[in-house]
Design an enzyme around this catalytic site. Sequence first.
Site, PDB file in Angstrom:
ATOM      1  N   GLU A 172       0.852  -1.188   0.000  1.00  0.00           N
ATOM      2  CA  GLU A 172       0.000   0.000   0.000  1.00  0.00           C
ATOM      3  C   GLU A 172       0.891   1.243   0.000  1.00  0.00           C
ATOM      4  OE1 GLU A 172      -3.311   0.328  -0.454  1.00  0.00           O
ATOM      5  OE2 GLU A 172      -2.406   2.306  -0.699  1.00  0.00           O
ATOM      6  N   LYS A 231       8.315  -1.591  -2.510  1.00  0.00           N
ATOM      7  CA  LYS A 231       7.703  -0.842  -1.412  1.00  0.00           C
ATOM      8  C   LYS A 231       8.785  -0.286  -0.480  1.00  0.00           C
ATOM      9  CE  LYS A 231       5.186   0.848   1.644  1.00  0.00           C
ATOM     10  NZ  LYS A 231       3.884   1.306   1.972  1.00  0.00           N
ATOM     11  N   CYS A 287       6.418   4.117   8.957  1.00  0.00           N
ATOM     12  CA  CYS A 287       7.035   3.398   7.838  1.00  0.00           C
ATOM     13  C   CYS A 287       8.487   3.744   7.535  1.00  0.00           C
ATOM     14  CB  CYS A 287       6.204   3.628   6.578  1.00  0.00           C
ATOM     15  SG  CYS A 287       4.658   2.731   6.644  1.00  0.00           S
TER      16      CYS A 287
HETATM   17  C1  UDX Z   1       0.747  -1.826   9.348  1.00  0.00           C
HETATM   18  C2  UDX Z   1       2.255  -1.786   9.209  1.00  0.00           C
HETATM   19  O1  UDX Z   1       2.770  -0.862  10.144  1.00  0.00           O
HETATM   20  C3  UDX Z   1       2.695  -1.377   7.857  1.00  0.00           C
HETATM   21  O2  UDX Z   1       4.050  -1.696   7.667  1.00  0.00           O
HETATM   22  C4  UDX Z   1       1.969  -2.085   6.804  1.00  0.00           C
HETATM   23  O3  UDX Z   1       2.288  -1.529   5.558  1.00  0.00           O
HETATM   24  C5  UDX Z   1       0.492  -2.164   7.043  1.00  0.00           C
HETATM   25  O4  UDX Z   1       0.194  -2.577   8.346  1.00  0.00           O
HETATM   26  P1  UDX Z   1      -0.940   0.016  10.115  1.00  0.00           P
HETATM   27  O5  UDX Z   1      -2.229  -0.369   9.501  1.00  0.00           O
HETATM   28  O6  UDX Z   1      -0.620   1.460  10.200  1.00  0.00           O
HETATM   29  O7  UDX Z   1       0.281  -0.527   9.280  1.00  0.00           O
HETATM   30  O8  UDX Z   1      -0.762  -0.720  11.516  1.00  0.00           O
HETATM   31  P2  UDX Z   1      -1.720  -0.635  12.775  1.00  0.00           P
HETATM   32  O9  UDX Z   1      -2.492   0.631  12.739  1.00  0.00           O
HETATM   33  O10 UDX Z   1      -0.873  -0.966  13.947  1.00  0.00           O
HETATM   34  O11 UDX Z   1      -2.771  -1.807  12.523  1.00  0.00           O
HETATM   35  C6  UDX Z   1      -2.512  -3.167  12.598  1.00  0.00           C
HETATM   36  C7  UDX Z   1      -3.707  -3.858  13.249  1.00  0.00           C
HETATM   37  O12 UDX Z   1      -3.529  -5.256  13.182  1.00  0.00           O
HETATM   38  C8  UDX Z   1      -3.938  -3.523  14.703  1.00  0.00           C
HETATM   39  O13 UDX Z   1      -5.225  -2.997  14.874  1.00  0.00           O
HETATM   40  C9  UDX Z   1      -3.763  -4.851  15.437  1.00  0.00           C
HETATM   41  O14 UDX Z   1      -4.633  -5.004  16.533  1.00  0.00           O
HETATM   42  C10 UDX Z   1      -4.090  -5.839  14.343  1.00  0.00           C
HETATM   43  N1  UDX Z   1      -3.522  -7.175  14.545  1.00  0.00           N
HETATM   44  C11 UDX Z   1      -2.210  -7.330  14.791  1.00  0.00           C
HETATM   45  C12 UDX Z   1      -4.349  -8.289  14.452  1.00  0.00           C
HETATM   46  O15 UDX Z   1      -5.548  -8.157  14.247  1.00  0.00           O
HETATM   47  N2  UDX Z   1      -3.808  -9.527  14.584  1.00  0.00           N
HETATM   48  C13 UDX Z   1      -2.498  -9.720  14.848  1.00  0.00           C
HETATM   49  O16 UDX Z   1      -2.038 -10.863  14.968  1.00  0.00           O
HETATM   50  C14 UDX Z   1      -1.670  -8.578  14.959  1.00  0.00           C
HETATM   51  C1  UDX Z   2       4.771   7.227   3.703  1.00  0.00           C
HETATM   52  C2  UDX Z   2       4.758   7.173   2.166  1.00  0.00           C
HETATM   53  O1  UDX Z   2       4.606   8.498   1.657  1.00  0.00           O
HETATM   54  C3  UDX Z   2       3.633   6.279   1.698  1.00  0.00           C
HETATM   55  O2  UDX Z   2       3.686   6.144   0.285  1.00  0.00           O
HETATM   56  C4  UDX Z   2       3.779   4.924   2.346  1.00  0.00           C
HETATM   57  O3  UDX Z   2       2.703   4.094   1.990  1.00  0.00           O
HETATM   58  C5  UDX Z   2       3.835   5.034   3.853  1.00  0.00           C
HETATM   59  O4  UDX Z   2       4.885   5.921   4.235  1.00  0.00           O
HETATM   60  P1  UDX Z   2       3.350   8.505   5.553  1.00  0.00           P
HETATM   61  O5  UDX Z   2       4.434   8.078   6.479  1.00  0.00           O
HETATM   62  O6  UDX Z   2       1.942   8.227   5.927  1.00  0.00           O
HETATM   63  O7  UDX Z   2       3.565   7.841   4.110  1.00  0.00           O
HETATM   64  O8  UDX Z   2       3.464  10.091   5.310  1.00  0.00           O
HETATM   65  P2  UDX Z   2       4.435  11.013   4.428  1.00  0.00           P
HETATM   66  O9  UDX Z   2       3.612  12.056   3.814  1.00  0.00           O
HETATM   67  O10 UDX Z   2       5.293  10.234   3.536  1.00  0.00           O
HETATM   68  O11 UDX Z   2       5.339  11.717   5.536  1.00  0.00           O
HETATM   69  C6  UDX Z   2       6.297  11.029   6.298  1.00  0.00           C
HETATM   70  C7  UDX Z   2       7.057  11.996   7.179  1.00  0.00           C
HETATM   71  O12 UDX Z   2       7.932  12.822   6.411  1.00  0.00           O
HETATM   72  C8  UDX Z   2       6.164  12.951   7.971  1.00  0.00           C
HETATM   73  O13 UDX Z   2       6.671  13.106   9.273  1.00  0.00           O
HETATM   74  C9  UDX Z   2       6.279  14.233   7.188  1.00  0.00           C
HETATM   75  O14 UDX Z   2       6.014  15.363   7.974  1.00  0.00           O
HETATM   76  C10 UDX Z   2       7.724  14.180   6.733  1.00  0.00           C
HETATM   77  N1  UDX Z   2       8.000  15.003   5.541  1.00  0.00           N
HETATM   78  C11 UDX Z   2       7.403  14.688   4.360  1.00  0.00           C
HETATM   79  C12 UDX Z   2       8.866  16.070   5.629  1.00  0.00           C
HETATM   80  O15 UDX Z   2       9.418  16.372   6.689  1.00  0.00           O
HETATM   81  N2  UDX Z   2       9.124  16.811   4.503  1.00  0.00           N
HETATM   82  C13 UDX Z   2       8.552  16.521   3.303  1.00  0.00           C
HETATM   83  O16 UDX Z   2       8.836  17.225   2.326  1.00  0.00           O
HETATM   84  C14 UDX Z   2       7.662  15.424   3.234  1.00  0.00           C
END
Ligand code: UDX
Ligand code: UDX
Length: 473
Positions: A172, A231, A287
Site C-alpha cells: 500500500e 515498497k 514506515c
Molecule cells: C501496518 C504496518 O505498520 C505497515 O508496515 C503495513 O504496511 C500495514 O500494516 P498500520 O495499519 O498502520 O500498518 O498498523 P496498525 O495501525 O498498527 O494496525 C494493525 C492492526 O492489526 C492492529 O489494529 C492490530 O490489533 C491488528 N492485529 C495485529 C491483528 O488483528 N492480529 C495480529 O495478529 C496482529
Molecule cells: C509514507 C509514504 O509516503 C507512503 O507512500 C507509504 O505508503 C507510507 O509511508 P506517511 O508516512 O503516511 O507515508 O506520510 P508522508 O507524507 O510520507 O510523511 C512522512 C514523514 O515525512 C512525515 O513526518 C512528514 O512530515 C515528513 N516530511 C514529508 C517532511 O518532513 N518533509 C517533506 O517534504 C515530506
Amino acid sequence: MVLEQFKIVQMKITNICCIGAGYVGGPTMTVIAQKCPHIKVTVVDLNEDRIAKWNDANVDNIPVYEPGLGAIVAEARGRNLFFSTQVDKAIDEAQLIFISVNTPTKTYGSGKGMAADLKYIELCARQIARVSTTDKIVVEKSTLPVRTAQAIKNILENTGNGVQFQILSNPEFLAEGTAVEDLLSPDRVLIGGDTTPEGQKAIQSLVDIYANWVSKDRILTTNVWSSELSKLIANAFLAQRVSSINAVSELCEKTGANVNEVAKAIGMDSRIGSKFLKASVGFGGSCFQKDILNLVYISKSFGLNEVADYWEQVIIMNDHQKRRFSRKIVSTLYNTIADKKIAFLGWAFKKDTNDTRESAAIYVADDLINEQANIAVYDPKVKYNQVINDLNYLETRLDQENKNHITSYNDPYEACYNAHAIAVLTEWDEFKEYDWEKIYDAMLKPAFVFDGRNLLDGEKMKAIGFHYQTIGS
Ligand code: UDX
Ligand code: UDX
C-alpha cells in the site's frame, strides 16, 4: 487438469477479508467496499476496542482520523463493509485475504532495533492455514522484508488442510492524512505474484478488483520479490529526500542561504521535482524508519555493507535533525529550561492524522524532559494518554516522571499561556489562523517560537515581537 483450470478461471471474488483494522487495513478496505458494492468486505482485528470504534454509530469516533473517511464508512458499513472480531469465521468465508497487521522493528533477539518483527504475520499465516477449508488467495498488504511471501507460503503449504493457496504481494502506498485521496486515485497499484499460471490467475483476480476504479495502465504486475522490494525502496527514496533537504537546512543556517528558496530553486528542475523537499524537524510515521532499517538489515545479511551504510545515513541524518532542534531550543533559552513551560503545537507525525508513531515531537519532548522542562501539548487530534504512551514507549524514565513533565490542553491558547517558548512540531493548518498577538501577550518575555515546520508567517511573527526561529534560515 481441465477441471483444475476451470476452477482457477472461475475465481471471481465476491468475499474478501482483511486481518488488521489499522491505518492501512481500515481505510483501504473501506474504499474497496465503496467501489465494489458486489464484494462483501470484512475487516477483522484481535483488538476488540478498535473494532468497537470502527462500528461506532457516530463515524467521528472511528479509530483512524483521515479527512473524508468517515463519510465513506457511513455509506458502506452494514451494506458490504463489516468490522468484526470473528477472525476465523471471516477467514473461512473469504476467497481473498489481505494481511494488514503491523510489522514493527524487533525490540528483542537477533536483528533487534533493525529487522522487522514478523511474529504477527506468522500468526496470521498459521491461523489461515488452520481455518481454511477452501482455496484462498492470500495478499500481503503489510510492508515486509523481501522474500516474506515465501515464508508465508511454506507455512500455508505445510500446515494447511490440503487446500490451495496463492500468495500475492500488494503493498500500500497511501500516505496518512491523504489516505482517501490516495486510495481513490493512486499513482499506481502494484501486485506481485508467482509466474505460474495459477499465480497469474490470482494476480488477475486482484487486478479485477482494483480495475473497478483504477485505470488498467496504473495497475502494475511484477514478480513477488520485485513488489516486496519496490515498497521498501519507494519509502527509502522518499525519506532520503527529506533527509537530504534537512542536511541542506543545517548548511543554510550557517551560510545565510534560505532552505525554502533552495528547495524551490532545485525543485523546479523537472528531473528533481518539487515534492518532498520540505525541511522539517525530522520525518516520523510508522514506515520510513522501519522500512529503511529493514533495507539496511537485509543488505547487511547479504554482506552488502556499503549499500547498508548508504541507506543508514538517511536515519542518522533524521536523528540528528530532531536532536539539533531540541538543542537549539535549550541553547536559545540561555542553556537552561528546567521548570520552564514549553508549549508544543502538534504531536502527530504530520497534519491531518491522529497517528503519532515515530513522531519527531516524541523525541524532542524526551530531550527537553531530560533538561527538566515542563511540556504543554496541544494537538487537535491527539489526547494526553497517547502522548504519555508514546513517551513511556521510549523507556527513558518512569511513567510518573513523564506525567510530572507533560500536560495537555484542549485549547491552544491555554497551552501557550505563560509559556517561555512555543515549538511547532506538526504542520496543522489551524496553527496559521491563530490570534498570534493574543498568544504573544499571554507569554513570558522574551517570547520564543521555534517553528519546526516553517509553517508560520515569519515577518508577521517578528513584527508582533516574537523571537522567531525556523529550520534552515
Ligand atoms: C501496518 C504496518 O505498520 C505497515 O508496515 C503495513 O504496511 C500495514 O500494516 P498500520 O495499519 O498502520 O500498518 O498498523 P496498525 O495501525 O498498527 O494496525 C494493525 C492492526 O492489526 C492492529 O489494529 C492490530 O490489533 C491488528 N492485529 C495485529 C491483528 O488483528 N492480529 C495480529 O495478529 C496482529
Ligand atoms: C509514507 C509514504 O509516503 C507512503 O507512500 C507509504 O505508503 C507510507 O509511508 P506517511 O508516512 O503516511 O507515508 O506520510 P508522508 O507524507 O510520507 O510523511 C512522512 C514523514 O515525512 C512525515 O513526518 C512528514 O512530515 C515528513 N516530511 C514529508 C517532511 O518532513 N518533509 C517533506 O517534504 C515530506
